[in-house]
Design an enzyme around this catalytic site. Sequence first.
Site, mmCIF file in Angstrom:
data_model
loop_
_atom_site.group_PDB
_atom_site.id
_atom_site.type_symbol
_atom_site.label_atom_id
_atom_site.label_comp_id
_atom_site.label_asym_id
_atom_site.label_seq_id
_atom_site.Cartn_x
_atom_site.Cartn_y
_atom_site.Cartn_z
ATOM 1 N N GLU A 134 0.810 -1.222 0.000
ATOM 2 C CA GLU A 134 0.000 0.000 0.000
ATOM 3 C C GLU A 134 0.839 1.266 0.000
ATOM 4 O O GLU A 134 0.428 2.285 -0.557
ATOM 5 C CB GLU A 134 -0.937 0.008 1.220
ATOM 6 C CG GLU A 134 -2.042 -1.039 1.156
ATOM 7 C CD GLU A 134 -1.672 -2.367 1.776
ATOM 8 O OE1 GLU A 134 -2.547 -3.245 1.886
ATOM 9 O OE2 GLU A 134 -0.474 -2.534 2.153
ATOM 10 N N MET A 153 24.183 9.041 3.070
ATOM 11 C CA MET A 153 24.139 10.323 3.768
ATOM 12 C C MET A 153 24.394 10.146 5.255
ATOM 13 O O MET A 153 25.067 10.967 5.887
ATOM 14 C CB MET A 153 22.796 11.022 3.529
ATOM 15 C CG MET A 153 22.741 12.443 4.073
ATOM 16 S SD MET A 153 23.941 13.561 3.286
ATOM 17 C CE MET A 153 22.974 14.132 1.874
ATOM 18 N N LYS A 208 -17.903 -0.391 5.247
ATOM 19 C CA LYS A 208 -18.251 -1.474 4.308
ATOM 20 C C LYS A 208 -19.749 -1.530 4.036
ATOM 21 O O LYS A 208 -20.174 -1.751 2.893
ATOM 22 C CB LYS A 208 -17.759 -2.810 4.866
ATOM 23 C CG LYS A 208 -17.944 -3.974 3.886
ATOM 24 C CD LYS A 208 -17.315 -5.261 4.414
ATOM 25 C CE LYS A 208 -17.414 -6.383 3.388
ATOM 26 N NZ LYS A 208 -16.787 -7.639 3.889
#
Length: 616
Positions: free
Chosen positions: A75, A503, A187
């Site tokens: 997701e 970094m 739902k």
Amino acid sequence: MTEQATGAHHPQPRARTGGQPSATVEHVTGAQSLIRSLEEVGADTVFGLPGGCILPAYDPLMDSTRVRHILVRHEQGAGHAATGYAQATGKVGVCMVTSGPGATNLVTPIADAAMDSVPMVAITGQVASSAIGTDAFQEADICGITMPITKHNFLVTRAEDIAHTIAEAFHIASTGRPGPVLVDIAKDALQARTTFSWPPAMDLPGYRPVTKPHAKQIREAAKLITQAKRPVLYVGGGVLKARATAELKVLAELTGAPVTTTLMALGAFPDSHPLHVGMPGMHGSVTAVTALQKADLIVALGARFDDRVTGKLDSFAPYAKIVHADIDPAEIGKNRTADVPIVGDAREVLADLVQAVQAEHTEGNTGDYSAWWKDLNRWRETYPLGYDLPDDGSLSPQQVIQRIGQLAPEGTIFAAGVGQHQMWAAHFIDYEQPATWLNSGGAGTMGYAVPAAMGAKAGAPERTVWAIDGDGCFQMTNQELTTCALNNIPIKVAVINNGALGMVRQWQTLFYNQRYSNTVLHSGPDADGTPARGTRVPDFVKLSEAMGCYSIRCEDPADLDKVIEEANSINDRPVVIDFIVHEDAMVWPMVAAGTSNDEVQAARGVRPDFGDNEDD
């Protein structure tokens, strides 16, 4: 609800207002109403992953001929893809996932979109309305969780509220200061029967973004511009969001003032333009950083004076008056007091400023910046961006990125992850057009590049899209290469592989006595505890091939151009190049965190000499 209003909004019944165009009423389920609403607002692409509570919406989605659904592998990938789509196209990006962990996996991309003002609508399934608050299976209060990181969010528990809520969500996301809007739908609302008609009546009391700037403030700003001796146009991402790049160029050329574009604004003003002095900030060009420090006037346009630009705030631009123009009034004066605050859309602000400056010129008031440009040009010539090639003949990461930019087709979109490679991509690729640079500027989200590039390519399939990624970032979201391979989204990925969290390693080199704690990525320790060399885990070439990509490894500078040109020639599948680069390369210039921009270093141990007599 104000411009930056947040919080769950529970839609109430309302009557349709007069004057609406007549619409055909359809008898549908809530799920069908959702898909029809997405079609009508112009959402042609949705990135998502189904699950129990959103499943009712996926059934009518299968029948839609107007909405393309791209099935992601995680997701988070859906959220970043929606962001990349929005940044590349200027349209609202859309992602759709299920409840609970599906929804919480969107938190990072939602926060990312909020920080960078990206228009996005995130649709999440929720447990049935009767079960909300009972700790039901896969329940999460996603409205509560995302309240601080959404421009607004909605909890929908009735089928009849779905259509107007979607219309309102897209309107809020795309107007004023853009941002993410979440629509959480129970739902049972998706399963219930309702009627659908379009367009619905929208009811957004209090939401009226100010776009037209106040004329008096514009006139005051124009006077300051013509009176200044050392002005700087400090351009932020808001100029891109407002599609105001043409107006910016007119103002800059009319005034002759230097322009600095932030990390979020690269491409808003051509890098090659003689008035452009580079990017400001912690890793900005010496000229841009110093121009802001020495300026007597800063005209901030769609920028927010964030800490990466200002450095130590109380020492930032000590001689400058501030004109601050922004669509979001909350940004003005947040970090630096504005002498002339201007609330408005950047495009309208710039257009009005052009007219006001022209009026000043007509009255004989023109700025004389000749001495200022003498200083700026000297700094540009003395402290240009550059890099050294490694002594051992290995690949320089800066050279790799620079050649990718130079060999890329015109109009190529570049998406970067976060870290050293992000800064090198900002420095060593020339951005001449808007919407050609995508990155996670505010949140600094590792793993942004691959799914954002996927979204950009899905939205602009005719464009070449390169993801410039680090080996650390790449291992966070590379599963979306499978999505690209299966959905004919042929992005190109450059993995700048230095075997470390680059970094972080740079900071350990500079500030932690070269104690490299947990920054080596490609191998475990040898028996003596030192990092092992040679074996690379994972093997990015094999991994990428397993996901349906064409993959190459490049270690020799002599092969660099050939490999990049090969990647550019392949357009039937994703391409991944594993560039094995020197591990000790650093990003310069640099202003150490928490220090003044006056302490900028052009290279390690090299602090520019500007001469204190210029600080008048």
